[in-house]
Design a protein around this motif. Structure first.
Motif, mmCIF file in Angstrom:
data_model
loop_
_atom_site.group_PDB
_atom_site.id
_atom_site.type_symbol
_atom_site.label_atom_id
_atom_site.label_comp_id
_atom_site.label_asym_id
_atom_site.label_seq_id
_atom_site.Cartn_x
_atom_site.Cartn_y
_atom_site.Cartn_z
ATOM 1 N N LYS A 1 1.988 9.104 -6.256
ATOM 2 C CA LYS A 1 2.377 10.504 -6.080
ATOM 3 C C LYS A 1 3.482 10.901 -7.058
ATOM 4 C CE LYS A 1 2.634 10.454 -1.358
ATOM 5 N NZ LYS A 1 3.043 11.024 -0.083
ATOM 6 N N THR B 1 1.143 4.082 -2.949
ATOM 7 C CA THR B 1 0.894 5.500 -2.691
ATOM 8 C C THR B 1 2.063 6.348 -3.188
ATOM 9 O OG1 THR B 1 -0.326 4.846 -0.732
ATOM 10 C CG2 THR B 1 0.287 7.155 -0.888
ATOM 11 N N ASN C 1 0.810 -1.212 0.000
ATOM 12 C CA ASN C 1 0.000 0.000 0.000
ATOM 13 C C ASN C 1 0.837 1.253 0.000
ATOM 14 O OD1 ASN C 1 -2.699 -0.149 -0.259
ATOM 15 N ND2 ASN C 1 -3.067 -0.776 1.868
#
Ligand code: ADP
Ligand code: MG
Length: 521
Positions: free
Chosen positions: A285, A281, A277
């Motif tokens: 980004k 992320t 996870n």
């Protein structure tokens, strides 16, 4: 023959290629596809990023009949991320033909995979360990497989999958087409090919220079303790759109990304200790530009396919020249220009020369950016951002106050103050990172006649990804992490697969033969 339309492919496959936006075949594709279409076995060698997936994917999909509900093709890849990535590309290529494909990898719930298998995909893309699991459970049968592809074969062997691959291949009917793709061809790959391929045609696209010529390469000699300051100045001066900064260890990556954040940069770190996870992320980004500096270990960045990386910085020099090539290859993709900077501590200059010899590329020495250059670079960016904001308009709400201020103050003063604010004061200026030991090259490598050619592993620190920070290197430890994987949805970034056997002794031997290859090629 570079034009896909000249290859005699089915219209539906051709259409999928067009939809993918491929204009012409890459060299490895142009050479491999016609041979693969004759049904012959094939060994294809080309660097990372040269389009090997489509080189086997296109002829494979062209060949498969839509009517069968058996598993007729098996693609083996070293990591779950590559399995997903290959499955995505195959999925796009099968779009109009309607052939089912499924990635199978460790870390994902096996029950879910079994349910997906009931939908009868014709193509399985899997990592060897998990594939064997399914074979043993009889949830995958290989009796009808007509085509086998070993993708990134060198990586698979590096990861200790030789036994698994052999066990799997023995279960596939002999009357099949086998294709093996690899960036390098060390002896163990050649042995594997001899054992399992029938009279294979060799196709090899080995560039004269190991590294892509579009990439500007430079190094800065800088003492260990000044590296962080140097990095900040470099980022300020160059103002990269997207940069990847490589650190040698996971600790390094953590410290560095934290330090950069403290200084006000939009940076984040990527390494093997993060949960899936967290990785997703960070990658999201980075892709959408909300961070512009990604700090990563080699392993976390392997196979990472992000377009638009303008700068690679080797904050720490990599242990081996091949990693250097992999790292700098993250920039300058798709014909775009890129810049690679390396920080070299005074004691590592010899190691840098080794990298130059192996890559047959001179790396230009550049001075440390001066504070003035850094400030100038930063101001340039701020000015650009200001002008962009002007272009966008919608400033009416601010105009009243602006007029008032301009009545009282000098316009140059005002604008300078605004730019100073936007530039941001440097916070937390005395940042200290834990120092990394320099990489040392054994004397004999400096002789210009490295005895690596005889295939023996050197006794020095240079061999086999053994890092200086004691025992097993970052490479191994990153890879050992299998924590918390449960993917939802595919990404392109490639991480090591948890689906693998523990590395046993002999891994260094494998590594060193791979290295021999790059010396000889
Ligand atoms: P490799 O396996 O050799 O490392 P990939 O197959 O992963 O390379 O391809 C790298 C990238 O190039 C992918 O994003 C892929 O979609 C793209 N690509 C492949 N073939 C072509 C082509 N003919 N034209 C443009 N892009 C391509
Ligand atoms: Mg590949």
């Amino acid at each position: 023959m570079k034009n896909f339309a000249d290859l005699g492919l089915e219209p539906k496959v051709l259409r999928a290629i067009t939809e993918l936006g491929f204009e012409e075949a890459t060299p490895i594709q142009a050479q491999s596809i016609p041979i693969a279409m004759t049904g012959r076995d094939l060994i294809g060698q080309a660097q990372t990023g040269t389009g090997k997936t489509a080189a086997f994917g296109i002829p494979l999909i062209n060949k498969i009949s839509k009517d069968t509900d058996k598993i007729v093709a098996l693609v083996m890849t070293p990591t779950r991320e590559l399995a997903i990535q290959v499955a995505e590309e195959i999925g796009k290529l099968t779009r109009f033909k309607g052939i089912g494909s499924l990635p199978i990898y460790g870390g994902q719930d096996i029950g879910r995979q079994i349910r997906a298998l009931k939908k009868k995909p014709q193509i399985i893309i899997g990592t060897p360990g998990r594939l064997l699991d399914h074979i043993n459970r009889k949830t995958i049968r290989l009796d009808d497989v007509e085509t086998v592809i070993l993708d990134e074969a060198d990586e698979m062997l590096d990861m200790g999958f030789m036994d698994d691959i052999q066990s799997i291949l023995k279960l596939v009917p002999e009357n099949r087409q086998t294709m093996l793709f690899s960036a390098t061809m060390p002896p163990n790959i050649q042995r594997l090919a001899q054992q399992f391929l029938k009279d294979p045609e060799h196709v090899s696209v080995v560039p004269k220079q190991v590294s892509a010529p579009l990439i500007d390469q430079a190094y800065i000699e800088v003492p260990e303790r000044q590296k962080f300051e140097a990095l900040c100045r470099l980022i300020d001066m160059e103002s990269p759109e997207l940069a990847i900064v490589f650190g040698r260890t996971k600790r390094r990556v953590d410290e560095l990304s934290e330090a950069l954040q403290k200084r006000g940069y939009s940076a984040d770190g990527l390494h093997g200790d993060l949960s899936q996870n967290q990785r997703d992320t960070v990658m999201r980004k980075f892709r959408d530009g909300s961070i512009d500096v990604l700090v990563a270990t080699d392993v976390a960045a392997r196979g990472l396919d992000v377009s638009g990386v303008t700068h690679v910085v080797n904050f720490d020099l990599p242990q081996d020249p091949e990693s250097y090539v992999h790292r700098i290859g993250r920039t300058g993709r798709a014909g775009k220009e890129g810049t690679a900077w390396s920080f070299v501590t005074p004691r590592e200059i010899d190691h840098l020369h080794l990298i130059e010899r192996v890559t047959r590329h001179r790396i230009a020495r550049k001075p440390l950016p001066t504070l003035a250059e850094a400030i100038e670079g930063k101001q340039r960016i701020i000015a650009e951002r200001l002008l962009e904001t002007v272009d966008k308009g919608e400033l009416n709400e601010y105009k009243g106050l602006a007029i008032q201020l301009l009545e009282q103050y000098d316009s140059v003063q005002l604008l300078s103050a605004a730019m100073k604010m936007l530039t941001g004061e440097k916070r937390d200026s005395d940042i200290q990172l834990t120092p990394e030991e320099p990489i040392r090259v054994k004397r004999r490598y400096n002789s210009g006649k490295p005895d690596l050619r005889n295939g023996r592993r050197p006794s020095g620190n240079y061999g086999g990804f053994r890092s200086n920070n004691g025992g097993r290197g970052g490479y191994n430890r990153d890879r050992d992490n299998r924590g918390g994987y449960n993917r939802s949805g595919g990404r392109n970034d490639s991480y090591r697969d948890g689906d693998r056997k523990p590395r046993t002794s002999g891994s260094d031997g494998r590594r060193s033969s791979k290295r021999d290859e790059s010396y000889n090629s």
